[in-house]
Design a protein around this motif. Structure first.
Motif, short mmCIF file in Angstrom:
data_model
loop_
_atom_site.label_atom_id
_atom_site.label_comp_id
_atom_site.label_asym_id
_atom_site.label_seq_id
_atom_site.Cartn_x
_atom_site.Cartn_y
_atom_site.Cartn_z
N THR A 1 3.69 1.41 -1.35
CA THR A 1 4.50 1.68 -2.78
C THR A 1 3.30 2.20 -3.54
OG1 THR A 1 5.80 -0.49 -2.15
CG2 THR A 1 5.54 0.30 -4.51
N GLN A 2 2.04 1.90 -3.41
CA GLN A 2 1.28 2.53 -4.32
C GLN A 2 0.97 3.99 -4.12
OE1 GLN A 2 -3.15 0.87 -4.65
NE2 GLN A 2 -3.46 2.51 -5.63
N ARG B 1 -5.43 8.01 2.44
CA ARG B 1 -6.49 6.95 2.06
C ARG B 1 -5.71 5.69 2.21
NH1 ARG B 1 -8.07 3.56 -1.85
NH2 ARG B 1 -6.59 4.24 -3.61
N LEU B 2 -4.45 5.49 1.88
CA LEU B 2 -3.58 4.12 1.56
C LEU B 2 -2.68 3.74 2.98
CD1 LEU B 2 -2.52 4.50 -1.92
CD2 LEU B 2 -3.96 2.92 -1.30
N LYS C 1 -4.20 13.20 -0.36
CA LYS C 1 -5.48 12.40 -0.32
C LYS C 1 -4.91 10.91 -0.34
CE LYS C 1 -9.89 11.72 -2.56
NZ LYS C 1 -10.33 11.75 -3.83
N GLU C 2 -4.27 10.74 -1.21
CA GLU C 2 -3.83 9.25 -1.61
C GLU C 2 -3.02 8.68 -0.46
OE1 GLU C 2 -6.45 7.68 -3.74
OE2 GLU C 2 -4.59 6.62 -4.27
N ARG D 1 0.93 -1.13 -0.06
CA ARG D 1 -0.17 -0.14 -0.09
C ARG D 1 0.89 1.05 0.01
NH1 ARG D 1 -5.43 -0.97 1.45
NH2 ARG D 1 -5.64 1.17 2.33
N GLU E 1 -3.31 21.25 -8.18
CA GLU E 1 -4.10 19.96 -7.58
C GLU E 1 -3.34 18.94 -7.09
OE1 GLU E 1 -5.54 19.95 -11.68
OE2 GLU E 1 -5.95 17.84 -11.30
N CYS E 2 -2.07 18.96 -7.60
CA CYS E 2 -1.30 17.78 -7.71
C CYS E 2 -0.84 17.49 -5.95
CB CYS E 2 0.02 17.84 -8.28
SG CYS E 2 0.01 18.14 -10.06
N ILE F 1 3.86 5.34 -5.79
CA ILE F 1 3.33 5.49 -7.41
C ILE F 1 2.56 6.86 -7.78
CG2 ILE F 1 1.98 4.36 -9.29
CD1 ILE F 1 3.08 1.51 -8.14
N THR F 2 1.63 7.00 -6.84
CA THR F 2 0.78 8.10 -6.79
C THR F 2 1.51 9.51 -7.15
OG1 THR F 2 -1.23 7.29 -5.86
CG2 THR F 2 -1.11 9.48 -6.00
N VAL G 1 -4.03 15.80 -4.41
CA VAL G 1 -4.16 14.30 -4.83
C VAL G 1 -3.29 13.48 -4.06
CG1 VAL G 1 -4.18 12.84 -6.61
CG2 VAL G 1 -4.78 15.23 -6.92
N MET H 1 4.56 9.55 -8.05
CA MET H 1 5.37 9.90 -9.17
C MET H 1 4.52 9.99 -10.30
SD MET H 1 7.33 6.08 -8.54
CE MET H 1 8.77 5.78 -7.54
N VAL H 2 3.28 9.62 -10.50
CA VAL H 2 2.26 9.73 -11.55
C VAL H 2 2.07 11.37 -11.49
CG1 VAL H 2 -0.19 9.81 -12.19
CG2 VAL H 2 1.16 7.63 -11.59
N GLN H 3 2.00 12.16 -10.24
CA GLN H 3 1.50 13.32 -10.15
C GLN H 3 2.69 14.11 -10.43
OE1 GLN H 3 -1.41 12.89 -9.21
NE2 GLN H 3 -2.21 14.96 -10.01
#
Lengths: 239, 239
Positions: free
Chosen positions: A129-130, A231-232, A227-228, A127, A220-221, A133-134, A224, A136-138
């Motif tokens: 790691t995810q 959540r995670l 929040k993730e 979790r 917004e990044c 990842i978020t 986001v 990195m995406v952002q």
DNA sequence: CTCCGTCTGTACGCTAACGCACGTACAGAC
DNA sequence: GTCTGTACGTGCGTTAGCGTACAGACGGAG
């Protein structure tokens, strides 16, 4: 000098079930994490994973021509060295201490063994790691579409979340390297924030005066990613 | 019309140990994957994971203002829906079919159960996830430092690797959306490549004439991603 | 107290990419 | 054969960020 610290300051360690915690505790080795220290070099096998307590670590990709770009940042919410348990052993990026502090480290072999028990520890790490990842995406999206000003705000906020207080020790040069922009660009952006009364800057010392103001100026990044993360990574691991 | 296809065209499926393969086989559902189909919407729980066979899927982040940026691309080397087994269930990004084709899908619950056996399947998927992370990192760095021209080359090569032949059906508009740049910018870049004799472009049909030439014009990012994919995902799974 | 290195501010020309506004041209429908 | 929509090419002014160069300014070492 021996380091006095509270291991539970690291959220992942704090979320460990009691049994795992007892097993890990004697194996966790306190380490100083001075500014600029390279915890893991690109394409080199790790011998430890690191749990920052008060330090912040930047994951960078360094290009062939020497230019660099920050991909994600790891503080007391996470762990440095996810490629170890992801099975790749190495990664093409570099981990550098961005804000000096202390942390704990664990031998790579022990980390692997614990992960391979395939229990709550594994799920916790995945979790995390995810969440990474978020980030990195952002970062990728942000690099594409947002202005330096916005990115600076995002960066300040991400760093702030991983520190106590509202002080940040960073020269503009250093920030520029991390963001992968010109130092002069950072100067300009910082001045704007200062004129707006959101921060105070003095020779490598940033003081954040108006956090909500920063959040508003940021893209917004930041929201986001935050929040993730929330959540995670619940404060306590639900077993 | 029923779809006739070879499941082993997907490298992950091909790498499954025999016992897993027998168990999975009857559960794999063939699906058409038409251009533009959204396989997973941002922040929505997945009910299937997808194994592309001839299709290519883009992972996008779509910003509040509607602008988008491609984060990574998944073809027959991978799987769409890693957030499922990473434990987050959802992710803030979107998966869209970028090049029409066919694929197989598996029910989310079955994917979870298989992953949680914590055997070779899990390790295979985690290694793939790390390859995906590499792609994201590289995208972030590339967005920061490289020119549109270079990025286009990278993108063409990544797509080409995931297709048979040297044809690619994509309008410039679509490419622009994926890269997160202006359509006119793509036009210019494409013309340069055409003048150099590397590709031929005609109304949504790209033919690659000189692959080595593209590799030379591309930034290092393509090579890094390719190398990590090859390293992390051997043709056969070593059990 | 002064010196020197580091850090910060400013200025100027340059380029890549943007936004917008057209013109063109091919392809399939009728 | 014309008609129409989608796709592609072009031009032009604007802007963010780059590269370079240099000036001030603070702060610790001596």
């Amino acid at each position: 000098m021996s380091i006095v610290l509270d291991p539970k300051k690291n959220h992942l360690l704090a979320a460990l079930p009691e049994s795992e915690w007892q097993r890990w505790r004697p194996q966790l080795e306190p380490v100083e994490m001075p500014l600029g220290e390279v915890l893991s070099e690109s394409d080199r096998i790790l011998d430890h994973v690191y749990f920052p307590l008060t330090a912040i670590v930047s994951l960078l990709y360094v290009m062939e021509d020497g230019a660099s770009a920050e991909i994600a940042v790891v503080g007391n919410e996470g762990i440095v060295g996810v490629s170890l348990f992801m099975g790749g052993e190495t990664t093409p990026s570099r981990a550098v201490v961005q804000s000096a502090g202390v942390g704990l480290r664990l031998k790579a072999q022990m980390m692997m063994d614990e992960f391979n028990r395939a229990g709550p520890v594994m799920h916790l790490l995945l979790r995390y790691t995810q969440a990474l990842i978020t980030q990195m995406v952002q970062t990728a999206a942000c690099n594409r579409h947002h202005s330096l000003d916005q990115q600076l705000c995002r960066w300040l906020l991400l760093s702030l979340d991983r520190l106590e207080g509202s002080e940040l020790a960073m020269t503009q040069e250093l920030i520029a390297n991390l963001l992968g922009v010109r130092r002069e660009g950072v100067t300009e952006a910082v001045l704007k924030l200062q004129e707006a009364g959101l921060i105070r800057y003095a020779r490598g010392q940033i003081t954040v005066l108006d956090r909500p103001g920063l959040e508003q100026r940021s893209c917004e990044c930041y929201a986001v990613v935050k929040k993730e993360c929330d959540r995670l990574l619940p404060d306590r691991l639900a077993v």
